[in-house]
Design an enzyme around this catalytic site. Structure first.
Site, PDB file in Angstrom:
ATOM      1  N   TYR A 124      62.552  59.187  26.669  1.00 46.91           N
ATOM      2  CA  TYR A 124      62.090  59.860  25.455  1.00 46.91           C
ATOM      3  C   TYR A 124      62.146  61.377  25.571  1.00 46.91           C
ATOM      4  CZ  TYR A 124      60.391  55.773  23.034  1.00 46.91           C
ATOM      5  OH  TYR A 124      60.313  54.587  22.359  1.00 46.91           O
ATOM      6  N   LYS A 187      60.127  49.156  36.766  1.00 41.27           N
ATOM      7  CA  LYS A 187      61.294  48.331  37.120  1.00 41.27           C
ATOM      8  C   LYS A 187      61.886  48.938  38.397  1.00 41.27           C
ATOM      9  CE  LYS A 187      64.294  45.073  36.091  1.00 41.27           C
ATOM     10  NZ  LYS A 187      63.972  43.640  36.122  1.00 41.27           N
ATOM     11  N   ASP A 221      59.815  43.154  33.141  1.00 41.95           N
ATOM     12  CA  ASP A 221      60.276  41.879  32.576  1.00 41.95           C
ATOM     13  C   ASP A 221      59.238  40.780  32.817  1.00 41.95           C
ATOM     14  OD1 ASP A 221      60.888  42.376  35.230  1.00 41.95           O
ATOM     15  OD2 ASP A 221      62.744  41.227  35.249  1.00 41.95           O
ATOM     16  N   ASP A 245      56.253  51.781  25.035  1.00 41.52           N
ATOM     17  CA  ASP A 245      56.573  51.622  23.621  1.00 41.52           C
ATOM     18  C   ASP A 245      56.773  50.152  23.296  1.00 41.52           C
ATOM     19  OD1 ASP A 245      57.302  52.259  21.034  1.00 41.52           O
ATOM     20  OD2 ASP A 245      59.413  52.477  21.542  1.00 41.52           O
TER      21      ASP A 245
END
Ligand code: NAD
Length: 356
Positions: A124, A187, A221, A245
């Site tokens: 972002y 991640k 995930d 988000d």
């Protein structure tokens, strides 16, 4: 004690929601002097900008704001007022509690989580390069075997400092709100440097709270799957901007959708409380949409102001009206065309009446 709070009604359905929130918050008896400030698409003609300087000055002065949604005008050259506020005031922490209230349609009644999203870094940050641009060519030359020639490129900055302050915020939030656990989401198995740094710094911060607040790490995930299987296993979740988000919307979905999802954007100098949803322009002026999300954002604001008891009474009043299911807006009825649905202001008044 009297509190001075900036109130930004916003545009679209914002003004009617702000009025509803004001009615419900004032019914708690907390003494608030509202400093009403205009911003949004509808003031552009008057001020030449959707975010007049006076709005930022007011928030800097009062340190706390309650804000209705604001439309992002498309194709006018003006950037989003919501993003501008976060950047100008360095509101680095986005706080999204997702809690189930009986009476709201949801498949996950055990949900009571708080998602804390870093608001300033990550993909972002807006560092993007068009396919074929000189910058994209230069970046590609660093790893030509990994980046195709016609690729557009986005840069993902994650800093130790940015991570430290958001993870610390999450632990402090957990402490102040009697929460037991912080889960860091990332991640890091794939992005070893950026997300790896996020975990490395998060672990360091977690050590400062050992014995007080539990700490764990779950990959993004896996958290998506686990949240829709066993949301009751989670408490406070902290994560970088993009994952935050996505997981925030998943969280809103777990507890019944946008109409009931409150939020806050908090920095060291100021805090802006607002619903997760937008300005729903098609419902503007109809006294129709659900005021719960903004009223619960007001509840979070009362906690932030140290008015814990009033915040609790406001939350209980909202919960009672939702559980009864009578004085609620159309979206909370079993059938959205149910003629017994009430309007925005009527629902707010029913909530206020519970505190009388
Ligand atoms: P939206 O959230 O405004 O509306 C999407 C749909 O969700 C609505 O049509 C309505 O059916 C439902 N909905 C939203 N709020 C509701 C409520 N309180 N009660 C009942 N139903 C509700 O999303 P959008 O249409 O994508 O965005 C409209 C504008 O709002 C855009 O300009 C967008 O940029 C802006 N926006 C602002 C904020 C903010 O102010 N922080 C946040 C998101 C979007």
């Amino acid at each position: 004690m009297k509190h001075r709070v900036t109130l930004i009604p916003g545009d679209g359905v914002g003004p009617e929601l702000a009025e509803a929130a004001r009615i419900a918050i004032e019914a708690t008896g907390v003494d608030i002097e509202w400093d009403v400030q205009e911003a949004g698409a509808e003031v552009m003609e008057k001020y030449g900008t959707p975010l007049p300087d006076s709005v930022l000055e007011s928030i800097r002065r009062n340190k706390v704001a309650l804000k209705g949604p604001i439309t992002t005008p498309i194709g006018t050259g003006f950037r989003s007022v919501n993003v501008a506020l976060r950047q100008e005031l360095d509101l680095f922490a986005c706080v999204r509690p997702c809690k189930y209230y009986p009476g709201v349609k949801s498949r996950y009644p055990e949900t009571d989580i708080v998602i804390i999203r870093e608001n300033t870094e990550d993909l972002y940050a807006g560092v993007e390069f068009e396919a074929g641009s000189e910058q994209a060519k230069t970046i590609r030359s660093w790893a030509p075997e990994k980046i195709r020639e016609d690729a557009a490129i986005s840069i993902k900055p994650i800093s130790a400092e940015g991570t430290r302050r958001i993870v610390k915020f999450a632990f402090e939030y957990a402490k102040a709100n009697n929460r037991r656990k912080v889960t860091a989401v990332s991640k890091a198995n794939i992005m070893k440097y950026t997300d790896g740094l996020f975990y490395q710094v998060a672990r360091e911060v977690a050590k400062e709270y050992e014995g007080e607040i539990e700490y764990e790490e779950v990959l993004v995930d896996a958290i998506c799957m686990q949240l829709v299987q066993k949301p009751g296993n989670y408490d406070v979740l902290v994560m970088p901007n993009l994952y935050g988000d996505i997981v925030s919307d998943l969280g809103a979905g777990l507890v019944g959708g946008l109409g009931v999802a409150p939020g806050a954007n908090i920095g060291d100098e100021a805090a802006v409380f607002e619903a997760t949803h937008g300005s729903a322009p098609k419902y503007k002026g109809q006294n129709k949409v659900n005021p719960t999300a903004l009223i619960l954002s007001g509840m979070l604001m009362l906690r932030h102001l140290g008015e814990w008891e009033a915040a609790q009474r406001l939350e209980q009043a909202v919960a009672a009206v939702l559980a009864e299911g009578r004085h609620v807006t159309y979206d909370l009825k079993e059938d959205r065309n149910d003629p017994t649905a009430v309007g925005t202001l009527e629902m707010a008044k029913a909530i206020a009446a519970k505190m009388a």
